[in-house]
Design a protein around this motif. Structure first.
Motif, mmCIF file in Angstrom:
data_model
loop_
_atom_site.group_PDB
_atom_site.id
_atom_site.type_symbol
_atom_site.label_atom_id
_atom_site.label_comp_id
_atom_site.label_asym_id
_atom_site.label_seq_id
_atom_site.Cartn_x
_atom_site.Cartn_y
_atom_site.Cartn_z
ATOM 1 N N LEU A 1 0.794 -1.124 0.077
ATOM 2 C CA LEU A 1 -0.103 0.104 0.032
ATOM 3 C C LEU A 1 0.933 1.198 0.161
ATOM 4 O O LEU A 1 0.571 2.304 -0.655
ATOM 5 C CB LEU A 1 -0.871 0.086 1.191
ATOM 6 N N THR A 2 1.944 1.238 0.676
ATOM 7 C CA THR A 2 2.783 2.336 0.746
ATOM 8 C C THR A 2 3.583 2.645 -0.436
ATOM 9 O O THR A 2 3.754 3.840 -0.973
ATOM 10 C CB THR A 2 3.853 2.065 2.074
ATOM 11 N N LEU A 3 3.839 1.532 -1.155
ATOM 12 C CA LEU A 3 4.572 1.817 -2.454
ATOM 13 C C LEU A 3 3.558 2.212 -3.425
ATOM 14 O O LEU A 3 4.065 3.321 -4.187
ATOM 15 C CB LEU A 3 5.048 0.522 -2.914
ATOM 16 N N PHE A 4 2.233 1.838 -3.548
ATOM 17 C CA PHE A 4 1.528 2.409 -4.350
ATOM 18 C C PHE A 4 1.091 3.850 -4.211
ATOM 19 O O PHE A 4 0.805 4.558 -5.098
ATOM 20 C CB PHE A 4 -0.003 1.420 -4.235
ATOM 21 N N HIS A 5 0.833 3.955 -2.734
ATOM 22 C CA HIS A 5 0.539 5.445 -2.403
ATOM 23 C C HIS A 5 1.724 6.364 -2.974
ATOM 24 O O HIS A 5 1.693 7.435 -3.531
ATOM 25 C CB HIS A 5 0.746 5.713 -0.748
ATOM 26 N N GLU A 6 3.058 6.286 -2.761
ATOM 27 C CA GLU A 6 3.878 7.098 -2.985
ATOM 28 C C GLU A 6 4.005 7.201 -4.487
ATOM 29 O O GLU A 6 4.402 8.016 -5.262
ATOM 30 C CB GLU A 6 5.431 6.680 -2.664
ATOM 31 N N PHE A 7 3.734 5.933 -5.301
ATOM 32 C CA PHE A 7 3.725 6.078 -6.817
ATOM 33 C C PHE A 7 2.688 6.727 -7.279
ATOM 34 O O PHE A 7 2.695 7.306 -8.251
ATOM 35 C CB PHE A 7 3.519 4.561 -7.087
ATOM 36 N N GLY A 8 1.377 7.015 -6.478
ATOM 37 C CA GLY A 8 0.339 7.711 -7.090
ATOM 38 C C GLY A 8 0.917 9.172 -6.905
ATOM 39 O O GLY A 8 0.537 10.217 -7.916
ATOM 40 N N HIS A 9 1.643 9.720 -5.611
ATOM 41 C CA HIS A 9 1.912 10.904 -5.967
ATOM 42 C C HIS A 9 3.291 11.171 -7.013
ATOM 43 O O HIS A 9 3.014 12.312 -7.752
ATOM 44 C CB HIS A 9 3.012 11.234 -4.469
ATOM 45 N N GLY A 10 3.903 10.187 -7.186
ATOM 46 C CA GLY A 10 4.795 10.115 -8.562
ATOM 47 C C GLY A 10 4.051 10.348 -9.867
ATOM 48 O O GLY A 10 4.566 11.298 -10.639
ATOM 49 N N LEU A 11 3.119 9.763 -9.942
ATOM 50 C CA LEU A 11 2.203 9.887 -11.175
ATOM 51 C C LEU A 11 1.634 11.389 -11.451
ATOM 52 O O LEU A 11 1.649 12.020 -12.480
ATOM 53 C CB LEU A 11 1.135 8.951 -11.433
#
Length: 682
Positions: free
Chosen positions: A465-475
């Motif tokens: 979940l944490t990885l997906f969260h930060e990736f959402g910021h990245g996108l």
């Protein structure tokens, strides 16, 4: 000076060549150059245009960012005494410069002329929004204040920057100062092999036999969740919750107490200088929420809905610990341990069993496949890029037409001298200039347990979940189509909406279709069995009431210490925290707990009087995700709409407009309650 890599024109930062001794000369040089350029820019009597005013200022901001971004990043991920000293020496210089620009009356006048002149109507929506934001930011920098108050504002801004950095330094030092060396295997009872392997690897790196456990989160959490030795859990808990405080094993060594008091006092003074009653009011000047009452009403309403669920969660845990394990009194250092046991008991689901299906390589490949299906993006690693640590990888991101849209660095693992937590930060921001379009580049940083003893790194589902969260910021940062840095990507987005794309991504981690993409047993490659998947989904809202009230406790505490600050009484940090806990909490920590001393989000990050943003944005993200649930998870039309209306628009219009453009209406709270298992009022 010619061989200072920070002053070179680079496509990507030359990390391997940057030394602490380069930092201060580079920053000093660029600030001097920028000041001279600003003086030449702001000539009274000339008619300002976008090309003669805004674009040249963006050039200057870009030059400074190219020096400071890699330095600031290295200070967070490869900290050293020399780099820290250089970094901290620059903070007052940068703060002074930012205040000077923000209080420059000639520039302010020029922006007002531009906003009131005929050219304004010819600017596009993003440009107009940038000019409006700039005028607001001049006012929030004290441009209208009399000279003495301007000078005071500048002193406050400088001291605030220094205090925030010291807070973070203290926390980093306190975290890494404490460890536990164990040589008696009996004390490891209950700990899974993965945690033991990491501790053996840590011990070996220090030239020790046995096992070394630390306060880095993967190590700490393993002890708190699995160690049968209750005294060991208590010892770790005590060390962790007293970091950088007047309590615990290093009491007083890196105490953040005085810094917190000073930060609150200065923020309050700054707010009053600018005509606000308190810092909470000032913080809302750049947010969606319109008033302190609206924020408090929102948080209180959620707390009233969640607390009965939390009380049931805790009672269930106490009953289980007593009836199944003979534990009469459940202490705070027992919570993780018995919660994991209860979860295994009720759902036949163990975190260790799940981790085996989430090797990091498989998770990342699946994440990339998900964004291909959602938005038509392809992501590929690029070799030969200069990075700050051998574990860092670099990726490029292309759209369905094959056009390069941006790139990112991925730094996944915890290590000494690296700040804890997970975050996305900007390396470069999208920008169109006479030279062409500069594409955005991001830093994505996590602190997962590294690979140990030949095994791949395995992630807990919460870490997925944490990885997906930060990736959402990245996108959000990388996919912007806005060409002006001030409103491109996450810039210019109201702070309480900036978590929308990150929290939105977390929802996919619970979907069978996504789990099939991101999971595969690290030894056999076998997909997550349906039986295990069903248990995970059944357990999704396990203790969600307790989790919700804990987040609300943080949010209310943060908002109240800033809203209710009284110079005559001081910060009242712990009395206010006690009041908040009485209102919303179900778990009451022991008196020595010093959680605020390590609450870097609000004392050293951007969330001061804004921690409520996580819950506020979760209303937006849950409701946005509900459209995917209604119309199909991988529905290309819905994916394209989210890309167009949310990710690509960045801060070029207000967040509510972007949300309504995507959803067709204003947000509702229903999906948030449903996703958290709180849909029915208790």
């Amino acid at each position: 000076m010619m061989n200072n890599p920070l002053l070179d024109s680079y496509a990507l930062p030359p990390f391997s060549r940057i030394r602490p001794e380069h930092v201060l000369p580079a920053v000093t040089q660029v600030l001097a150059d920028n000041r001279a350029a600003i003086q030449a820019l702001s000539v009274p009597g000339t008619t300002p245009t976008w090309d003669t005013l805004v674009e040249p200022l963006e050039d200057l901001e870009e030059r400074l960012n190219r020096v400071w971004s890699p330095v600031s990043h290295l200070n967070a991920v490869m900290n050293s005494d020399a780099l820290r000293e250089a970094y901290n020496a620059c903070l007052p210089l940068l703060s002074d410069y930012a205040t000077e620009v923000g209080q420059n009356e000639d520039l302010y006048r020029a922006y007002r002329q531009l906003a009131e002149g005929p050219e304004f109507a010819r600017l596009d929506g993003a440009q107009r929004r940038l000019v409006d934001n700039a005028l607001r930011d001049f006012r929030l920098s004290g441009v209208d204040l009399p000279p003495a108050q301007k000078a005071r504002y500048r002193e406050i801004a400088q001291e605030l920057a220094s205090l925030a950095s010291r807070f973070q330094d203290n926390l980093l030092d306190a975290t890494h100062a404490w460890s536990k060396h164990l040589e008696d295997e009996e004390q490891l009872r209950g700990l899974p092999e993965s945690a033991r392997a990491l501790a053996r690897q840590t011990a070996a790196a220090q030239g020790k036999s046995g096992w070394v456990f630390t306060l880095e989160y993967p190590s700490y959490l393993a002890v708190m969740t699995y160690a049968d030795d209750r005294r060991l859990r208590q010892e770790f808990y005590t060390a962790y919750v007293t970091r950088a405080s007047d309590q615990g094993p290093h009491a007083g060594t890196w105490d953040n107490g005085a810094l917190m008091e000073r930060l609150l006092a200065l923020r309050h003074e700054q707010a009053q200088l600018l005509g606000y009653r308190n810092f909470a009011e000032l913080s809302l000047a750049t947010k969606m929420a319109r008033s302190c009452d609206e924020v408090m009403g929102f948080l209180t309403d959620l707390a009233e809905r969640a607390r009965p669920h939390a009380q049931r969660d805790l009672q269930e845990l106490r009953t289980y610990a007593r009836e199944q394990h003979g534990l009469e009194t459940l202490k705070v250092w027992d919570l993780n341990y018995y919660s994991e046991k209860l979860r295994q008991h009720r759902f036949q689901l163990s975190e260790e069993e799940i981790r085996a299906y989430f090797p990091v390589g498989r998770v990342i490949a699946g994440l990339f496949e998900l964004v291909r299906r959602l938005y038509g993006l392809t992501i590929q690693a690029r070799e030969g890029v200069d990075v700050w640590h051998p574990e860092v990888t670099f990726y490029e991101i292309r759209d369905s037409a094959g056009e390069l849209r941006g790139a990112f660095y991925l730094d996944l693992y915890a290590r000494p001298k690296k700040r804890g937590g997970a975050w996305m930060d900007e390396c470069l921001t999208r920008r169109r200039s006479r030279a062409g379009v500069q594409l955005p580049v991001a830093y994505l940083t996590c602190n997962f347990a590294p690979p140990a003893e030949g095994q791949p790194a395995l992630l807990r589902h919460e870490e997925v979940l944490t990885l997906f969260h930060e990736f959402g910021h990245g996108l959000h940062h990388l996919l912007t189509r806005v060409d002006y840095p001030g409103v491109a990507g996450i810039h210019g987005v109201e702070w309480d909406a900036v978590e929308l794309p990150s929290q939105f991504m977390e929802n996919f981690c619970w979907e069978p279709e996504t789990l099939a993409l991101i999971s595969g047993h690290y030894q056999t490659g076998e997909p997550l069995p349906k039986s295990l998947l069903d248990k995970m989904i059944a357990a999704r809202n396990f203790q969600s009431g307790m989790q919700m009230v804990r987040q609300l406790e943080f949010a209310l505490f943060d908002f109240r210490i800033h809203r209710d600050y009284d110079p005559a009484l001081g910060g009242r940090i712990y009395p206010i925290l006690s009041e908040v806990r009485e209102q919303v909490a179900v778990v009451f920590p022991p008196p020595f707990n010093r959680f605020p001393h390590s609450f870097s989000h609000i004392f050293a990050g951007g969330y001061a009087a804004g921690y409520y943003s996580y819950k506020w944005a979760e209303v937006l993200s849950s409701d946005a995700y509900a459209r995917f649930e209604e119309q199909g998870l991988f529905n290309p039309e819905v994916g394209r709409a989210f890309l167009t209306h949310i990710l690509e628009t960045g801060g070029s219009r207000n967040a509510m407009e972007s949300f309504v453009a995507f959803r067709g209406r204003e947000p509702k709270i229903d999906a948030l309650l449903r996703h958290n298992g709180l849909a029915e009022r208790a």
